[in-house]
Design a protein around this motif. Structure first.
Motif, PDB file in Angstrom:
ATOM      1  N   PRO A  49     -47.431   2.323 124.900  1.00 40.83           N
ATOM      2  CA  PRO A  49     -46.005   2.518 125.053  1.00 40.83           C
ATOM      3  C   PRO A  49     -45.559   3.619 126.165  1.00 40.83           C
ATOM      4  O   PRO A  49     -46.223   4.438 126.524  1.00 40.83           O
ATOM      5  CB  PRO A  49     -45.751   3.397 123.819  1.00 40.83           C
ATOM      6  CG  PRO A  49     -47.053   2.860 122.855  1.00 40.83           C
ATOM      7  CD  PRO A  49     -48.201   2.804 123.773  1.00 40.83           C
ATOM      8  N   VAL A  50     -44.472   3.009 126.727  1.00 42.56           N
ATOM      9  CA  VAL A  50     -43.922   4.142 127.869  1.00 42.56           C
ATOM     10  C   VAL A  50     -42.567   4.650 127.741  1.00 42.56           C
ATOM     11  O   VAL A  50     -41.616   4.008 127.264  1.00 42.56           O
ATOM     12  CB  VAL A  50     -43.757   3.226 129.128  1.00 42.56           C
ATOM     13  CG1 VAL A  50     -43.331   3.819 130.343  1.00 42.56           C
ATOM     14  CG2 VAL A  50     -45.297   2.700 129.594  1.00 42.56           C
ATOM     15  N   THR A  51     -42.480   5.981 127.669  1.00 43.64           N
ATOM     16  CA  THR A  51     -41.247   6.579 127.573  1.00 43.64           C
ATOM     17  C   THR A  51     -40.959   7.544 128.736  1.00 43.64           C
ATOM     18  O   THR A  51     -41.573   8.051 129.288  1.00 43.64           O
ATOM     19  CB  THR A  51     -41.404   7.854 126.373  1.00 43.64           C
ATOM     20  OG1 THR A  51     -41.603   7.184 125.204  1.00 43.64           O
ATOM     21  CG2 THR A  51     -40.206   8.564 126.297  1.00 43.64           C
ATOM     22  N   THR A  52     -39.535   7.171 129.123  1.00 48.22           N
ATOM     23  CA  THR A  52     -38.926   8.027 129.967  1.00 48.22           C
ATOM     24  C   THR A  52     -37.786   8.971 129.572  1.00 48.22           C
ATOM     25  O   THR A  52     -37.311   8.701 128.690  1.00 48.22           O
ATOM     26  CB  THR A  52     -38.554   6.762 131.145  1.00 48.22           C
ATOM     27  OG1 THR A  52     -37.306   6.123 130.491  1.00 48.22           O
ATOM     28  CG2 THR A  52     -39.505   6.038 131.596  1.00 48.22           C
ATOM     29  N   LEU A  53     -37.570   9.820 130.164  1.00 45.31           N
ATOM     30  CA  LEU A  53     -36.617  11.088 129.817  1.00 45.31           C
ATOM     31  C   LEU A  53     -35.714  11.467 130.794  1.00 45.31           C
ATOM     32  O   LEU A  53     -36.223  11.278 131.967  1.00 45.31           O
ATOM     33  CB  LEU A  53     -37.234  12.202 129.061  1.00 45.31           C
ATOM     34  CG  LEU A  53     -37.893  13.115 129.879  1.00 45.31           C
ATOM     35  CD1 LEU A  53     -37.649  14.477 129.174  1.00 45.31           C
ATOM     36  CD2 LEU A  53     -39.267  12.969 130.091  1.00 45.31           C
ATOM     37  N   ASP A  54     -34.502  11.947 130.406  1.00 51.76           N
ATOM     38  CA  ASP A  54     -33.770  12.534 131.639  1.00 51.76           C
ATOM     39  C   ASP A  54     -33.822  14.037 131.268  1.00 51.76           C
ATOM     40  O   ASP A  54     -33.572  14.402 130.085  1.00 51.76           O
ATOM     41  CB  ASP A  54     -32.094  12.120 131.438  1.00 51.76           C
ATOM     42  CG  ASP A  54     -32.231  10.846 131.683  1.00 51.76           C
ATOM     43  OD1 ASP A  54     -32.718  10.226 132.440  1.00 51.76           O
ATOM     44  OD2 ASP A  54     -30.973  10.264 131.330  1.00 51.76           O
ATOM     45  N   LEU A  55     -34.254  14.751 132.173  1.00 54.29           N
ATOM     46  CA  LEU A  55     -34.541  16.167 131.703  1.00 54.29           C
ATOM     47  C   LEU A  55     -33.146  16.850 132.124  1.00 54.29           C
ATOM     48  O   LEU A  55     -31.959  16.427 132.135  1.00 54.29           O
ATOM     49  CB  LEU A  55     -35.055  16.794 133.256  1.00 54.29           C
ATOM     50  CG  LEU A  55     -36.723  16.255 133.425  1.00 54.29           C
ATOM     51  CD1 LEU A  55     -37.424  17.016 134.656  1.00 54.29           C
ATOM     52  CD2 LEU A  55     -37.552  17.318 132.213  1.00 54.29           C
ATOM     53  N   SER A  56     -33.093  17.902 131.284  1.00 53.96           N
ATOM     54  CA  SER A  56     -31.735  18.737 131.073  1.00 53.96           C
ATOM     55  C   SER A  56     -30.840  18.866 132.384  1.00 53.96           C
ATOM     56  O   SER A  56     -31.437  19.097 133.213  1.00 53.96           O
ATOM     57  CB  SER A  56     -32.100  20.153 130.462  1.00 53.96           C
ATOM     58  OG  SER A  56     -32.578  20.059 129.298  1.00 53.96           O
ATOM     59  N   GLY A  57     -29.626  18.135 132.220  1.00 48.72           N
ATOM     60  CA  GLY A  57     -28.693  18.599 133.314  1.00 48.72           C
ATOM     61  C   GLY A  57     -28.649  17.249 134.243  1.00 48.72           C
ATOM     62  O   GLY A  57     -28.107  17.202 135.276  1.00 48.72           O
ATOM     63  N   HIS A  58     -29.768  16.119 133.813  1.00 50.86           N
ATOM     64  CA  HIS A  58     -29.877  14.922 134.313  1.00 50.86           C
ATOM     65  C   HIS A  58     -29.508  13.933 133.660  1.00 50.86           C
ATOM     66  O   HIS A  58     -29.757  13.926 132.539  1.00 50.86           O
ATOM     67  CB  HIS A  58     -31.146  14.755 135.104  1.00 50.86           C
ATOM     68  CG  HIS A  58     -31.940  15.903 135.930  1.00 50.86           C
ATOM     69  ND1 HIS A  58     -32.209  17.218 135.228  1.00 50.86           N
ATOM     70  CD2 HIS A  58     -32.125  15.886 137.290  1.00 50.86           C
ATOM     71  CE1 HIS A  58     -32.738  18.092 136.222  1.00 50.86           C
ATOM     72  NE2 HIS A  58     -32.706  17.302 137.547  1.00 50.86           N
ATOM     73  N   GLY A  59     -29.013  12.678 134.316  1.00 49.44           N
ATOM     74  CA  GLY A  59     -28.522  11.396 133.511  1.00 49.44           C
ATOM     75  C   GLY A  59     -27.744  11.917 132.309  1.00 49.44           C
ATOM     76  O   GLY A  59     -26.674  12.562 132.466  1.00 49.44           O
ATOM     77  N   ASP A  60     -28.174  11.423 131.068  1.00 54.70           N
ATOM     78  CA  ASP A  60     -27.457  11.636 129.879  1.00 54.70           C
ATOM     79  C   ASP A  60     -27.708  12.861 129.012  1.00 54.70           C
ATOM     80  O   ASP A  60     -27.250  12.909 127.868  1.00 54.70           O
ATOM     81  CB  ASP A  60     -27.390  10.438 128.960  1.00 54.70           C
ATOM     82  CG  ASP A  60     -26.967   9.032 129.727  1.00 54.70           C
ATOM     83  OD1 ASP A  60     -25.816   9.189 130.455  1.00 54.70           O
ATOM     84  OD2 ASP A  60     -27.411   8.052 129.837  1.00 54.70           O
ATOM     85  N   SER A  61     -28.525  13.836 129.624  1.00 58.58           N
ATOM     86  CA  SER A  61     -29.025  14.858 128.900  1.00 58.58           C
ATOM     87  C   SER A  61     -28.232  15.972 128.881  1.00 58.58           C
ATOM     88  O   SER A  61     -27.649  16.310 130.109  1.00 58.58           O
ATOM     89  CB  SER A  61     -30.475  15.212 129.077  1.00 58.58           C
ATOM     90  OG  SER A  61     -31.417  14.412 128.836  1.00 58.58           O
ATOM     91  N   ASP A  62     -27.987  16.702 127.928  1.00 60.25           N
ATOM     92  CA  ASP A  62     -27.308  17.975 128.028  1.00 60.25           C
ATOM     93  C   ASP A  62     -27.677  18.930 128.974  1.00 60.25           C
ATOM     94  O   ASP A  62     -29.024  18.836 129.310  1.00 60.25           O
ATOM     95  CB  ASP A  62     -27.324  18.874 126.881  1.00 60.25           C
ATOM     96  CG  ASP A  62     -26.549  18.246 125.583  1.00 60.25           C
ATOM     97  OD1 ASP A  62     -25.842  17.275 125.991  1.00 60.25           O
ATOM     98  OD2 ASP A  62     -26.739  18.420 124.326  1.00 60.25           O
ATOM     99  N   ASP A  63     -27.050  19.914 129.680  1.00 61.27           N
ATOM    100  CA  ASP A  63     -27.509  20.842 130.693  1.00 61.27           C
ATOM    101  C   ASP A  63     -27.943  22.195 129.956  1.00 61.27           C
ATOM    102  O   ASP A  63     -27.898  22.399 128.735  1.00 61.27           O
ATOM    103  CB  ASP A  63     -26.334  20.927 131.756  1.00 61.27           C
ATOM    104  CG  ASP A  63     -26.921  21.433 132.975  1.00 61.27           C
ATOM    105  OD1 ASP A  63     -28.404  21.606 133.168  1.00 61.27           O
ATOM    106  OD2 ASP A  63     -26.314  21.812 133.888  1.00 61.27           O
TER     107      ASP A  63
END
Length: 256
Positions: A49-63
């Motif tokens: 399995p491969v998971t990608t995330l948006d760090l805080s303040g990036h993409g769709d993640s809260d800042d």
């Protein structure tokens, strides 16, 4: 897209190949990026399995409301731990700032890990003084500098270059500057020997931002460290040469 709530904020992530065997990867992007930089690694889902995330303040993640440096690094580490726990993943794959975060998690968090892939990163990530000034005062110049020859890319096509520029602009000057200033303060050279997990330092041969010698230093300093070089690539080798990058990661996973 999935969401994990932690520390009063929400972090967005995507998992591909949930039913695959394997330890599970969490892929952590670098300064000004989003999880989309790992699109080419979805091909690893026949292995794990491969998971990608948006760090805080990036993409769709809260800042976050955090000062550049250790405070931001701690917050980003919290993002990664939350996603790794939510997905039961045990291998961190980090590029640039993402590699720094992965090493910080290994050193400072109680997260069971089987391995680290440290791509385009280093134990110390000093940023050019001029670039720090441009990030504060002339963001367009900073973006163009980073997309010059043998920095983020060696020989990328125009589409990849423009997509990367657009992602950085969408992230915004304040967050991108915070990222690079966090890199600038990062220095764990005296702690590499504490990293117990197997680690692969993976670098594009033309990477002018974190050159091959940075990765040789990582491999020498981490007790179970190794280095691999991706030909015809620079800092974002996972975008420029996804097949070679993925093959090298698969070989690393086979040895865990």
């Amino acid at each position: 897209m999935n969401t994990v709530a932690h520390h009063g904020r929400e972090t967005k992530y995507r998992t591909h190949g949930e039913t695959a065997d394997g330890p599970g990867l969490v892929c952590v992007h670098g300064s000004g990026g989003t999880g989309d930089v790992w699109t080419g690694q979805s091909r690893l889902t026949d292995r794990t399995p491969v998971t990608t995330l948006d760090l805080s303040g990036h993409g769709d993640s809260d800042d976050i409301d955090a000062q550049p440096g250790p405070e931001t690094l701690e917050a980003y580490a919290d993002d990664v731990v939350a996603v790794a726990n939510a997905t039961d993943s045990s291998v961190l794959v980090g590029n640039s700032l993402g590699g720094a975060i992965a090493m910080w998690v290994a050193l400072e968090r109680d997260l069971p890990l089987d391995g680290l892939v440290l791509a385009g990163t280093g134990a110390k990530l000093t940023v050019l003084d001029d670039l720090l000034v441009w990030l504060r005062d002339d963001f367009d110049r900073a973006v163009e500098f980073l997309h010059g020859s043998d920095r983020l890319f060696h020989d990328a096509d125009d589409e990849a270059l423009e997509r990367s520029r657009a992602t950085m602009r969408d992230t915004g000057r304040a967050v991108v500057e915070r990222d690079f200033r966090t890199c600038h303060e990062f220095d764990i050279r005296d702690r590499l020997g504490e990293i117990e997990e197997p680690a692969l330092a993976l670098v594009g041969e033309h990477d002018g931002l974190t050159p091959p010698r940075y990765h040789e230093y990582l491999a020498d300093g981490i007790p179970n460290g190794a280095v691999a070089v991706i030909d015809d690539a620079a800092h974002l080798a996972m975008i420029e040469r996804p097949t070679a990058f993925n093959d090298t990661v698969e070989s690393f996973l086979d040895e865990l």
